[in-house]
Design a protein around this motif. Sequence first.
Motif, short mmCIF file in Angstrom:
data_model
loop_
_atom_site.label_atom_id
_atom_site.label_comp_id
_atom_site.label_asym_id
_atom_site.label_seq_id
_atom_site.Cartn_x
_atom_site.Cartn_y
_atom_site.Cartn_z
N SER A 276 -3.54 -7.52 -13.04
CA SER A 276 -2.68 -6.33 -12.94
C SER A 276 -1.96 -6.37 -11.60
CB SER A 276 -3.54 -5.06 -13.01
OG SER A 276 -4.36 -4.97 -11.85
N ALA A 277 -1.21 -5.28 -11.31
CA ALA A 277 -0.53 -5.18 -10.03
C ALA A 277 -1.51 -5.14 -8.86
CB ALA A 277 0.37 -3.96 -10.00
N LEU A 278 -2.75 -4.74 -9.09
CA LEU A 278 -3.75 -4.83 -8.03
C LEU A 278 -3.87 -6.27 -7.54
CD1 LEU A 278 -6.81 -2.60 -9.09
CD2 LEU A 278 -5.44 -2.37 -7.01
N ASP A 279 -3.99 -7.19 -8.48
CA ASP A 279 -4.14 -8.60 -8.11
C ASP A 279 -2.85 -9.17 -7.54
OD1 ASP A 279 -6.75 -8.59 -8.94
OD2 ASP A 279 -6.35 -9.50 -10.89
N SER A 280 -1.71 -8.85 -8.16
CA SER A 280 -0.46 -9.43 -7.66
C SER A 280 -0.15 -8.93 -6.26
CB SER A 280 0.69 -9.15 -8.62
OG SER A 280 0.90 -7.78 -8.82
N GLN A 281 -0.42 -7.64 -5.98
CA GLN A 281 -0.20 -7.13 -4.64
C GLN A 281 -1.14 -7.79 -3.63
OE1 GLN A 281 2.03 -4.24 -3.30
NE2 GLN A 281 3.02 -5.58 -4.79
N ALA A 282 -2.38 -8.03 -4.03
CA ALA A 282 -3.33 -8.71 -3.15
C ALA A 282 -2.86 -10.13 -2.85
CB ALA A 282 -4.71 -8.73 -3.80
N LEU A 283 -2.37 -10.83 -3.86
CA LEU A 283 -1.94 -12.22 -3.68
C LEU A 283 -0.66 -12.30 -2.86
CD1 LEU A 283 -2.82 -13.47 -7.26
CD2 LEU A 283 -3.99 -14.09 -5.13
N LEU A 284 0.21 -11.30 -2.98
CA LEU A 284 1.39 -11.25 -2.11
C LEU A 284 0.96 -11.03 -0.66
CD1 LEU A 284 3.77 -9.08 -4.33
CD2 LEU A 284 4.14 -11.47 -3.68
N GLN A 285 -0.02 -10.17 -0.45
CA GLN A 285 -0.55 -9.95 0.90
C GLN A 285 -1.14 -11.23 1.46
OE1 GLN A 285 -0.31 -7.36 2.79
NE2 GLN A 285 -1.87 -7.58 4.38
N LEU A 286 -1.91 -11.93 0.65
CA LEU A 286 -2.53 -13.19 1.09
C LEU A 286 -1.47 -14.20 1.50
CD1 LEU A 286 -5.04 -14.99 1.41
CD2 LEU A 286 -4.92 -15.48 -1.04
N ARG A 287 -0.46 -14.35 0.65
CA ARG A 287 0.60 -15.32 0.92
C ARG A 287 1.43 -14.95 2.15
NH1 ARG A 287 1.98 -20.54 0.46
NH2 ARG A 287 4.23 -20.83 0.30
N ASN A 288 1.89 -13.70 2.20
CA ASN A 288 2.86 -13.31 3.23
C ASN A 288 2.24 -13.10 4.60
OD1 ASN A 288 4.85 -13.36 1.27
ND2 ASN A 288 4.75 -11.17 0.86
N GLU A 289 1.01 -12.59 4.62
CA GLU A 289 0.40 -12.23 5.90
C GLU A 289 -0.52 -13.31 6.46
OE1 GLU A 289 1.25 -9.62 7.67
OE2 GLU A 289 2.64 -9.00 6.09
N TYR A 290 -0.98 -14.20 5.62
CA TYR A 290 -1.92 -15.23 6.10
C TYR A 290 -1.40 -16.65 5.88
CZ TYR A 290 -5.17 -11.33 6.48
OH TYR A 290 -5.76 -10.14 6.83
N CYS A 291 -1.13 -17.02 4.64
CA CYS A 291 -0.77 -18.42 4.34
C CYS A 291 0.49 -18.85 5.10
CB CYS A 291 -0.56 -18.61 2.84
SG CYS A 291 -1.99 -18.21 1.83
#
Length: 316
Positions: A276-291
Amino acid sequence: MRDAVASLRTGAGRYECGIWLGDLPAAKRISFLDRLVVERLDRKCRDVLNVLERCGGDWAQALYTMLFRAMGGNRNRESYIDLASRATYQMVLRERGDIELVEALLLGTAGMLEGCYFDDYIARLHDHYLYLARKYGIVPMRAGEWARAGIRAQNRPVTRIVQLASFVARNDFIFDRVAGCRTREDVHALFDTEVSGYWATHYVPDGSGERCPRRIGAEKADLLAINAVVPVMFAYGQTTGKGALKDAAFDLLGDIPAENNAIVRSWSGMGVPVRSALDSQALLQLRNEYCTRGRCTDCKVGKSIIKVRDKAFSFR
């Protein structure tokens, strides 16, 4: 450890952590992602509070601005924010009894009516706008401030502004209605307003032809929920100490389908289930803020991978 960190940073651009995330037991993966989505909501909460400060503490104007911001997407975001600050929600409330006046207010302030008086409807909107501009002391934007090239027809500024006009004119107490959303169906009902008849066949003023979208579609309504409704609910809940509203914002994300963009598709392609958007928002956070920032040693996912790899190395 140094080798493990270097390996992580090298693989970050290829979403290699997704292999590890995808292989985790579901409960542990969900725990990781839930922490990331809370981080993202905290960041969006700060965005809302910055907007609120610029709006003089007026939550209704802040919500109105956030909706305009979310409607614009990346390329026209600042232009929509500028429009919301010039043609304010208080002006809309005073004129909302007549949809033509609200359309004239928003389109005229956006600079979309200049030089477009070729049919009776647009000529009437232009006359309305001249009256409103004098009434409120509006300084209009220039039409050239809006990006148009390469934007799909349904996302063109005129179409989206007219849809916004319909939404704000036909919904009173929008803050209360937004704060009351609990499901995706609530969100879709909120944004299910139909534009006036002229715009059913016009993508631009006096540009008749193709049939145009009469309503904000389901996909756009979902994005408005993710980028405006949920952040405002979360920020208001945090500011007022209403924890139940923060929980409702979190749960609403779980009821909305995941975004379909290149980043989310890349994580999914590496084996990460996206519920859901819970997961997609989490993965965007992971990519943009960390990776993308090489912050593997600050990332809970990265730390866990490093710990596993170091333990494996110590047994060699």
